[in-house]
Motif scaffolding. Structure first.
Motif, PDB file in Angstrom:
ATOM      1  N   GLN A  77       0.837  -1.200   0.000  1.00  0.00           N
ATOM      2  CA  GLN A  77       0.000   0.000   0.000  1.00  0.00           C
ATOM      3  C   GLN A  77       0.873   1.251   0.000  1.00  0.00           C
ATOM      4  OE1 GLN A  77      -2.802  -0.366   3.241  1.00  0.00           O
ATOM      5  NE2 GLN A  77      -3.417  -2.391   2.541  1.00  0.00           N
ATOM      6  N   ILE A  78       1.920   1.239   0.799  1.00  0.00           N
ATOM      7  CA  ILE A  78       2.859   2.370   0.847  1.00  0.00           C
ATOM      8  C   ILE A  78       3.579   2.513  -0.489  1.00  0.00           C
ATOM      9  CG2 ILE A  78       5.010   3.194   1.903  1.00  0.00           C
ATOM     10  CD1 ILE A  78       3.942   1.884   4.547  1.00  0.00           C
ATOM     11  N   LEU A  79       4.032   1.401  -1.058  1.00  0.00           N
ATOM     12  CA  LEU A  79       4.736   1.450  -2.337  1.00  0.00           C
ATOM     13  C   LEU A  79       3.825   1.946  -3.465  1.00  0.00           C
ATOM     14  CD1 LEU A  79       6.722  -1.909  -2.079  1.00  0.00           C
ATOM     15  CD2 LEU A  79       7.645   0.407  -1.864  1.00  0.00           C
ATOM     16  N   LEU A  80       2.577   1.482  -3.479  1.00  0.00           N
ATOM     17  CA  LEU A  80       1.628   1.940  -4.492  1.00  0.00           C
ATOM     18  C   LEU A  80       1.336   3.424  -4.341  1.00  0.00           C
ATOM     19  CD1 LEU A  80      -0.780  -1.121  -4.424  1.00  0.00           C
ATOM     20  CD2 LEU A  80       0.558  -0.360  -6.405  1.00  0.00           C
ATOM     21  N   ARG A  81       1.209   3.883  -3.099  1.00  0.00           N
ATOM     22  CA  ARG A  81       0.971   5.308  -2.860  1.00  0.00           C
ATOM     23  C   ARG A  81       2.146   6.130  -3.374  1.00  0.00           C
ATOM     24  NH1 ARG A  81       1.175   6.411   2.930  1.00  0.00           N
ATOM     25  NH2 ARG A  81       3.312   6.928   2.481  1.00  0.00           N
ATOM     26  N   GLU A  82       3.358   5.670  -3.121  1.00  0.00           N
ATOM     27  CA  GLU A  82       4.551   6.386  -3.579  1.00  0.00           C
ATOM     28  C   GLU A  82       4.588   6.478  -5.106  1.00  0.00           C
ATOM     29  OE1 GLU A  82       6.884   8.092  -1.797  1.00  0.00           O
ATOM     30  OE2 GLU A  82       5.477   7.727  -0.157  1.00  0.00           O
ATOM     31  N   VAL A  83       4.239   5.389  -5.781  1.00  0.00           N
ATOM     32  CA  VAL A  83       4.211   5.420  -7.246  1.00  0.00           C
ATOM     33  C   VAL A  83       3.202   6.463  -7.723  1.00  0.00           C
ATOM     34  CG1 VAL A  83       3.590   4.110  -9.317  1.00  0.00           C
ATOM     35  CG2 VAL A  83       4.992   3.043  -7.559  1.00  0.00           C
ATOM     36  N   CYS A  84       2.032   6.493  -7.108  1.00  0.00           N
ATOM     37  CA  CYS A  84       0.994   7.455  -7.511  1.00  0.00           C
ATOM     38  C   CYS A  84       1.406   8.893  -7.211  1.00  0.00           C
ATOM     39  CB  CYS A  84      -0.330   7.132  -6.818  1.00  0.00           C
ATOM     40  SG  CYS A  84      -1.110   5.638  -7.452  1.00  0.00           S
ATOM     41  N   ILE A  85       2.138   9.110  -6.130  1.00  0.00           N
ATOM     42  CA  ILE A  85       2.597  10.458  -5.791  1.00  0.00           C
ATOM     43  C   ILE A  85       3.618  10.963  -6.811  1.00  0.00           C
ATOM     44  CG2 ILE A  85       4.025  11.754  -4.133  1.00  0.00           C
ATOM     45  CD1 ILE A  85       2.589  10.169  -1.902  1.00  0.00           C
ATOM     46  N   HIS A  86       4.528  10.086  -7.222  1.00  0.00           N
ATOM     47  CA  HIS A  86       5.613  10.508  -8.102  1.00  0.00           C
ATOM     48  C   HIS A  86       5.301  10.354  -9.591  1.00  0.00           C
ATOM     49  CE1 HIS A  86       8.129  11.243  -4.691  1.00  0.00           C
ATOM     50  NE2 HIS A  86       7.913  10.022  -4.248  1.00  0.00           N
ATOM     51  N   ASP A  87       4.254   9.619  -9.916  1.00  0.00           N
ATOM     52  CA  ASP A  87       3.891   9.422 -11.318  1.00  0.00           C
ATOM     53  C   ASP A  87       2.370   9.381 -11.389  1.00  0.00           C
ATOM     54  OD1 ASP A  87       3.521   8.735 -13.955  1.00  0.00           O
ATOM     55  OD2 ASP A  87       4.582   6.831 -13.823  1.00  0.00           O
ATOM     56  N   ASP A  88       1.770  10.445 -11.868  1.00  0.00           N
ATOM     57  CA  ASP A  88       0.307  10.539 -11.881  1.00  0.00           C
ATOM     58  C   ASP A  88      -0.327   9.921 -13.122  1.00  0.00           C
ATOM     59  OD1 ASP A  88       1.060  12.427 -13.710  1.00  0.00           O
ATOM     60  OD2 ASP A  88      -0.008  14.082 -12.771  1.00  0.00           O
ATOM     61  N   THR A  89       0.436   9.169 -13.899  1.00  0.00           N
ATOM     62  CA  THR A  89      -0.083   8.545 -15.106  1.00  0.00           C
ATOM     63  C   THR A  89      -1.259   7.627 -14.799  1.00  0.00           C
ATOM     64  OG1 THR A  89       2.128   8.590 -16.050  1.00  0.00           O
ATOM     65  CG2 THR A  89       0.530   7.165 -17.133  1.00  0.00           C
ATOM     66  N   PHE A  90      -1.115   6.769 -13.782  1.00  0.00           N
ATOM     67  CA  PHE A  90      -2.173   5.840 -13.423  1.00  0.00           C
ATOM     68  C   PHE A  90      -3.433   6.584 -12.997  1.00  0.00           C
ATOM     69  CE2 PHE A  90      -4.404   3.612  -9.956  1.00  0.00           C
ATOM     70  CZ  PHE A  90      -4.936   2.557 -10.691  1.00  0.00           C
ATOM     71  N   LEU A  91      -3.289   7.563 -12.126  1.00  0.00           N
ATOM     72  CA  LEU A  91      -4.466   8.299 -11.650  1.00  0.00           C
ATOM     73  C   LEU A  91      -5.145   9.055 -12.781  1.00  0.00           C
ATOM     74  CD1 LEU A  91      -3.152   9.598  -8.212  1.00  0.00           C
ATOM     75  CD2 LEU A  91      -4.692   7.674  -8.655  1.00  0.00           C
ATOM     76  N   ASN A  92      -4.370   9.662 -13.656  1.00  0.00           N
ATOM     77  CA  ASN A  92      -4.963  10.357 -14.809  1.00  0.00           C
ATOM     78  C   ASN A  92      -5.725   9.367 -15.693  1.00  0.00           C
ATOM     79  OD1 ASN A  92      -4.038  12.883 -14.116  1.00  0.00           O
ATOM     80  ND2 ASN A  92      -2.147  12.682 -15.284  1.00  0.00           N
ATOM     81  N   HIS A  93      -5.119   8.210 -15.946  1.00  0.00           N
ATOM     82  CA  HIS A  93      -5.780   7.201 -16.771  1.00  0.00           C
ATOM     83  C   HIS A  93      -7.052   6.699 -16.085  1.00  0.00           C
ATOM     84  CE1 HIS A  93      -6.259   3.968 -19.618  1.00  0.00           C
ATOM     85  NE2 HIS A  93      -6.268   3.085 -18.631  1.00  0.00           N
ATOM     86  N   LEU A  94      -7.004   6.499 -14.802  1.00  0.00           N
ATOM     87  CA  LEU A  94      -8.147   6.008 -14.048  1.00  0.00           C
ATOM     88  C   LEU A  94      -9.323   6.963 -14.144  1.00  0.00           C
ATOM     89  CD1 LEU A  94      -9.196   3.816 -12.098  1.00  0.00           C
ATOM     90  CD2 LEU A  94      -8.301   5.217 -10.232  1.00  0.00           C
TER      91      LEU A  94
END
Length: 97
Positions: A77-94
């Motif tokens: 969960q922490i690692l996934l949060r870090e990826v989303c914080i530093h790379d917003d590609t997934f959130l934008n796509h979502l």
């Protein structure tokens, strides 16, 4: 790719296998980013299942008394949060879906 994601999704249901993923340095370094990048029109179902198992029981509210999320992973969960914080590609796509 889809078969691999499906296999990981099944393995995530078991605490022993989840603990193995948490102990594997390569999986810890690469899996969160690769998992989120695999969330596309063909692979969103197995990726969603994996995310469900990794983050099960962690949401906006506290767990109910006596309820445990034994198959979730605070580490991932922490690692996934870090990826989303530093790379917003997934959130934008979502949010574009």
């Amino acid at each position: 790719m889809r078969d691999l994601l499906q296999s990981i999704s099944v393995l995530m249901q078991y605490k022993e296998f989840l603990a193995t993923f948490e102990c594997n340095e390569a999986a810890m370094q690469r899996m969160p980013k690769v998992l989120l990048s695999a969330f596309d029109s063909r692979s969103w179902i197995p990726v969603t299942n994996i995310l469900l198992w990794l983050c099960k029981g962690s949401g906006f509210g506290s767990p109910k008394r006596g309820e445990s999320s034994s198959s979730s992973s605070v580490i991932y969960q922490i690692l996934l949060r870090e990826v989303c914080i530093h790379d917003d590609t997934f959130l934008n796509h979502l949010f574009e879906l």
